[in-house]
Design a protein around this motif. Structure first.
Motif, mmCIF file in Angstrom:
data_model
loop_
_atom_site.group_PDB
_atom_site.id
_atom_site.type_symbol
_atom_site.label_atom_id
_atom_site.label_comp_id
_atom_site.label_asym_id
_atom_site.label_seq_id
_atom_site.Cartn_x
_atom_site.Cartn_y
_atom_site.Cartn_z
ATOM 1 N N LYS A 146 0.822 -1.200 0.000
ATOM 2 C CA LYS A 146 0.000 0.000 0.000
ATOM 3 C C LYS A 146 0.858 1.252 0.000
ATOM 4 N N GLN A 147 1.971 1.214 0.732
ATOM 5 C CA GLN A 147 2.835 2.391 0.779
ATOM 6 C C GLN A 147 3.473 2.659 -0.576
ATOM 7 N N ALA A 148 3.895 1.598 -1.257
ATOM 8 C CA ALA A 148 4.492 1.778 -2.577
ATOM 9 C C ALA A 148 3.470 2.351 -3.556
ATOM 10 N N PHE A 149 2.239 1.843 -3.467
ATOM 11 C CA PHE A 149 1.196 2.363 -4.350
ATOM 12 C C PHE A 149 0.930 3.827 -4.028
ATOM 13 N N ARG A 150 0.816 4.159 -2.744
ATOM 14 C CA ARG A 150 0.547 5.540 -2.346
ATOM 15 C C ARG A 150 1.648 6.484 -2.836
ATOM 16 N N ASP A 151 2.898 6.058 -2.665
ATOM 17 C CA ASP A 151 4.018 6.909 -3.062
ATOM 18 C C ASP A 151 3.965 7.241 -4.551
ATOM 19 N N LEU A 152 3.689 6.230 -5.369
ATOM 20 C CA LEU A 152 3.619 6.475 -6.811
ATOM 21 C C LEU A 152 2.357 7.263 -7.164
ATOM 22 N N PHE A 153 1.258 6.933 -6.520
ATOM 23 C CA PHE A 153 -0.015 7.624 -6.756
ATOM 24 C C PHE A 153 0.122 9.127 -6.500
ATOM 25 N N GLU A 154 0.884 9.499 -5.484
ATOM 26 C CA GLU A 154 1.031 10.906 -5.111
ATOM 27 C C GLU A 154 2.189 11.597 -5.819
ATOM 28 N N SER A 155 2.885 10.885 -6.690
ATOM 29 C CA SER A 155 4.051 11.449 -7.367
ATOM 30 C C SER A 155 3.644 12.405 -8.485
ATOM 31 N N ASP A 156 4.509 13.359 -8.754
ATOM 32 C CA ASP A 156 4.265 14.299 -9.850
ATOM 33 C C ASP A 156 4.226 13.579 -11.199
ATOM 34 N N SER A 157 5.040 12.544 -11.341
ATOM 35 C CA SER A 157 5.099 11.845 -12.629
ATOM 36 C C SER A 157 3.762 11.194 -12.974
ATOM 37 N N VAL A 158 3.112 10.591 -11.992
ATOM 38 C CA VAL A 158 1.816 9.952 -12.259
ATOM 39 C C VAL A 158 0.717 11.002 -12.438
ATOM 40 N N LYS A 159 0.798 12.094 -11.707
ATOM 41 C CA LYS A 159 -0.169 13.179 -11.915
ATOM 42 C C LYS A 159 -0.056 13.716 -13.341
ATOM 43 N N GLN A 160 1.168 13.877 -13.816
ATOM 44 C CA GLN A 160 1.375 14.350 -15.186
ATOM 45 C C GLN A 160 0.921 13.318 -16.213
ATOM 46 N N ALA A 161 1.184 12.038 -15.931
ATOM 47 C CA ALA A 161 0.757 10.977 -16.855
ATOM 48 C C ALA A 161 -0.758 10.907 -16.943
ATOM 49 N N THR A 162 -1.445 11.167 -15.837
ATOM 50 C CA THR A 162 -2.906 11.162 -15.835
ATOM 51 C C THR A 162 -3.442 12.308 -16.687
ATOM 52 N N GLN A 163 -2.864 13.491 -16.524
ATOM 53 C CA GLN A 163 -3.266 14.625 -17.348
ATOM 54 C C GLN A 163 -2.975 14.357 -18.828
ATOM 55 N N ALA A 164 -1.896 13.639 -19.097
ATOM 56 C CA ALA A 164 -1.566 13.293 -20.483
ATOM 57 C C ALA A 164 -2.629 12.382 -21.088
#
Length: 217
Positions: A146-164
């Motif tokens: 869960k911590q690994a998922f949370r860390d990636l979920f809250e990362s700027d890279s995934v936020k940018q990938a979602t907007q992409a």
């Protein structure tokens, strides 16, 4: 050649389309599926009032009749101060995609849908999304904490990938969810925009495959 599904886990018609798309992919194992999240209400900040709830329940009734899937109306109506922002749940899909790039993304997508529509969970909340999505990945055989998922979920890279993903869907002219496309050698062809029956999808896909075989002959 692959199928591309453009949808949002908190779009009710996408929820109704889940069983249809699952059956289609199970009968077409040679066609991998890619999901692009559309962000139907990404970034919304308004609290859903009673009128907004009633409006959605009208849609739910139509989806229920068309798909046979059930909705937890009581749990939805009881929620107070709910902001119908679909960016977080879309970001959870993108996060899971990063952990499982070679896996069929549809089971996790459907798990997130059921968490909202059947279990009446607040799938705008990070804790809920981490629990549901990390659990679904574990069920598929991936050891993701869960911590690994949370860390990636809250990362700027995934936020940018979602907007992409949102931008990509718009660039394709997708204006209705769910939408299904087929990609062949970089060329896109629309199979469905909006809820579509399995028979119609199969007929359209068979036509595309037939045209492809003819062109290759």
């Amino acid at each position: 050649m692959q199928l591309i599904y453009v949808g949002d886990p908190m779009c009710s018609w996408c929820y109704g389309f889940g069983n249809i798309l699952t059956e289609l992919t199970e009968t077409r194992p040679d066609l991998p599926l890619k999901i692009v999240v559309g962000g139907i209400r990404a970034g919304a900040t308004d609290i859903l009032d009673d009128a907004g709830k009633r409006f959605r329940l009208q849609h739910w009734t139509r989806v229920e009749k068309a798909s046979g899937l059930q909705f937890n109306r009581k749990g939805f109506l009881a929620r107070e101060g709910f902001i119908y922002d679909t960016e977080p749940i879309c970001r959870a899909v993108v996060t899971a995609r990063a952990f499982a790039p070679g896996q069929n993304p549809l089971p996790l997508f459907c798990t997130l849908q059921r968490a909202f529509y059947m279990d009446a969970r607040d799938t705008t909340a990070t804790d809920v999304l981490v629990e549901v999505a990390a659990g679904a990945l574990a069920d598929s055989g991936l050891d993701v904490s869960k911590q690994a998922f949370r860390d990636l979920f809250e990362s700027d890279s995934v936020k940018q990938a979602t907007q992409a993903d949102f931008a990509l869907a718009r660039s394709w002219g997708i204006s209705s969810f769910p939408s299904l496309l087929v990609e062949d050698r970089g060329q896109l062809q629309l199979l469905a925009m909006g809820f579509t029956s399995l028979d119609i999808l199969n007929n359209r896909l068979n036509k595309v495959l037939g045209e492809r075989a003819f062109a290759a002959a």
